[in-house]
Design a protein around this motif. Sequence first.
Motif: not given
Length: 934
Positions: A538-552, A698-709
């Motif tokens: 399968r061809s390369d797919t752009p995956v949207r990368v987002e950061v969800l800050p979290e109070p630590v 709204p979810l046609q493009a793959p997206s990852v939301v990274v949190t925990g920091f």
Amino acid sequence: MNLLVSHMLDAAAVGELLWDCYVAPSTQVWLDQVAGGPGRGRALLSWLCGVHDCGKATPAHQRLWPEGARAVQEAGLRWREVTTANVRWRHDRAGGSVLRSVLNEEGWLPEHVDWVWPLVAGHHGLFPAEGQLAEPLKARGQLRGRSAEWQRAQRGLLQWFSRALGFAGVADVEPVVVPSRAAQLHLSGLVVMADWIASDEKYFEGVDDLDKVSMDGARERAKRAWVDIGLRGGWGRLSAPSECLFQTRFGQDPRASQLAVLEAAWAMEAPGLLVVEAAMGEGKTKAALAAAEVLAARFGADGVFVGMPTQATSDPMFTQVRSWAKNIDGELAGQVALLHGKRMFNKEWAALLKADSGLVDRFAGVDEYGMSCEDDEFGLAPVSRTPADEVPERQAPAQWFLASKRGLLCPFVVGTIDQLLFAATRTKHVMLRMAGLAGKVVILDEVHAADVYMSQFLREGLRWLGQARVPVVLLSATLPARQRRELIDAYLLGAATKEEADFPAPPEPAVYPRVTAAWMDTDSVEPRFVTRKARSWRSDTPVRVEVLPEPVPHVGADADQRESARSAGERAVAELLEQRLAEGGCALVIRNTVARAQSTFEELRERFGEDVRLLHARLTVKDRAERTEDCLKLLGPPAKSGEEPDRPLRLIVVATQLAEQSFDVDADLLVTDLAPIDLLLQRIGRLHRHPGTSRPAPLQAPSVVVTGFDDCGRQPPRFLYASEKIYSRYLLLRTAAELVGTETWSIPGQVPELVDRVYSGALLVPSSWAEAAEDARVEWKREQTTRAASAAPFLLTRSGEHEAPTLAGLHADGASGGGSESLMEAVVRDGERGTEVILVVADGDRYRTLAGRALGPNGEVPEPVVDDVLGCTVRLPPKLSTAAVDNCRVLPGWQAHPWLRHSLALELDTHHRTQLGNVVIHYDAELGLVEENE
């Protein structure tokens, strides 16, 4: 009574059957070379199997049975009982000493004497050093037999035995080539296997009349035992696969990356290592199985071992391997074994065993006196024996293979990678594990998952497999370049029998997927490499990368501050999901700890109700299996190729790292705690995994939301304490730096680049993080060095001994580690993994299961309730292990049950609560095991 010569011939007859019906063609080839020509390997193997007990021809052993001792002394073979009574000399070591003396007298070359005697001295599982062979000085020669009559009897026994096998005498047996140390270990395992089979009194009844002792009689007994027990090898000599291999095995045409794997396998000029790097979902496993057929056909392998990272990932692989084996030969599906400590909970495996119940007797091993000893780590129930001529076709491998330490001897095995790691430990009967791997093609999946501690055992195992010329296929989606080089070097060092060597670096194609093959040339002097590359299916797919800050919380924060930060983080995730799933969709939320997953689940359940699922490792095995099956049904691939999956309108799965590997679900959106880059990419592999899946707009493009920091601003981020504890601050910092300013990643093409930047040291963190990153690097390096060093005492070979020519002294310092599977897991996975218990409810004067089903007053388990009880097994966290051992016990009613007699019961009250040490725990039907005051 059984005459010693009778048992020796029985074992020799079993050795002949091992050659005829079990050992791989590759084993036969090198054994013929060792023995001096075609056909001589069979006779040598038979002789080695039979000669193992020659140490019983000594006063040390003959004195153990008073009636027999009198008969021996009356025949003129005497000793002083008063001298020998309080001194012990094991017959395995005595055999090494006796054989060594006789072989020297018969004119064997020293190099052949040196490698053969350890096979005898170590046949009860431990290889002594030469200096440990001699009888104790206190015995004053009485245990060996000082008289000329004893020496004549010992020589005469070996001459008589050798002639019974068709040799002109002991001198005629002498090999012409010294086999590699790995080959010697393989041989030793076959000797032990023959001894254990020939010691089964059901088939090898005692023969107390010398006139009735014959090789023909031994062969009849051995044949009857072999058929009745149901032993067999794999596919024998496999024909070269045809060009339509993929169609006939998997019902589909191969992808370009799979063709590249097959091309590399065909290009190898000798058994070697095949490293396959491709994205998640690329079809690496099918490519590896097809490559195994190529390698087996070319190099004479007779089966396959597939090692998976976890028990959970082993179960679906078991189904896949059985299907593949069935397409090769319908009978082979019944020869595939599932090998891990929880296989009794696998429905497919349990059904196969049930179908085979009543076919054979159980037999474990033998002690130093030749008596049966039960050592069954998987709890196999004894069953009745069926006459040999009435044995139906088997649905599962012979139960003889399924007891302690023998699982790898099955022709085809699927299990955790731990099984290979066990074979790299200096433990008793390690030769059985090596004998189970030698002669197979070894496939190891997700090898990147091995941490620095496990990697010591993995590399040690690859050394031995390289020396044994075992073809190995390694699979990974996210393998750092340094780790790839270390694994290749380990295999090549073994193949070259070198402690150290400066091998050239293998080529590194920039394209991904990529395949690297490595092997030693025919002279074992120079390594050879072949690389293949291919475009992903399968061809390369752009995956949207987002950061969800979290109070630590900062260090020293009080309980209220920690709770406030936790709640804020959970609310942020919930609000994000409310927004993103407004039109429906399926999300996967991965947390780094069980407690964090439970907390998130509770928050989301309040907002999304029944649309939320929870999956983690502190569920009972029954709950975990049912929830995993439910998730795969809802989010897994369609039942038939080309069909659109029948997905729910909205679903959120909250999981721990269980969802990271071989969890074939497709998520529209991924929310994940921060983890090192390779593991983060593994988690992203669950995003938009199955083509043709319909998704909300709204979810046609793959997206990852990274949190925990917390916010990646000018200052270095703060990470959750548990995440730092699991993964190290250094790798989290470097991964976080990769996220700064990133909007998209191109997946899968960018995977190697991302992994190499984080692990190679090339990635530059922001200047304001530099000091913190350097401090973290120093600490990480120190920790890595310490953990690697802590594995050394358990490794099969000590540093500096990889070029040793024989097995002498392999266990000179004693065995390391433990014998049971749970103890061995602790050895190869860096310490205690937590205690497993079975949860029961103490209800007045009786016990009940969690589901309320009644047990007897002492915990007795009615047959219909056994599965329910076993399904309540759960692993406690390591910090509760000591308290669990102090507070748990085997219920009296379990002590006679084959599957429960070693199981600890954790008694809960009627509210499913109890206290362990200073921690109150309870089992919640939704949350699983909860620590209330964590």
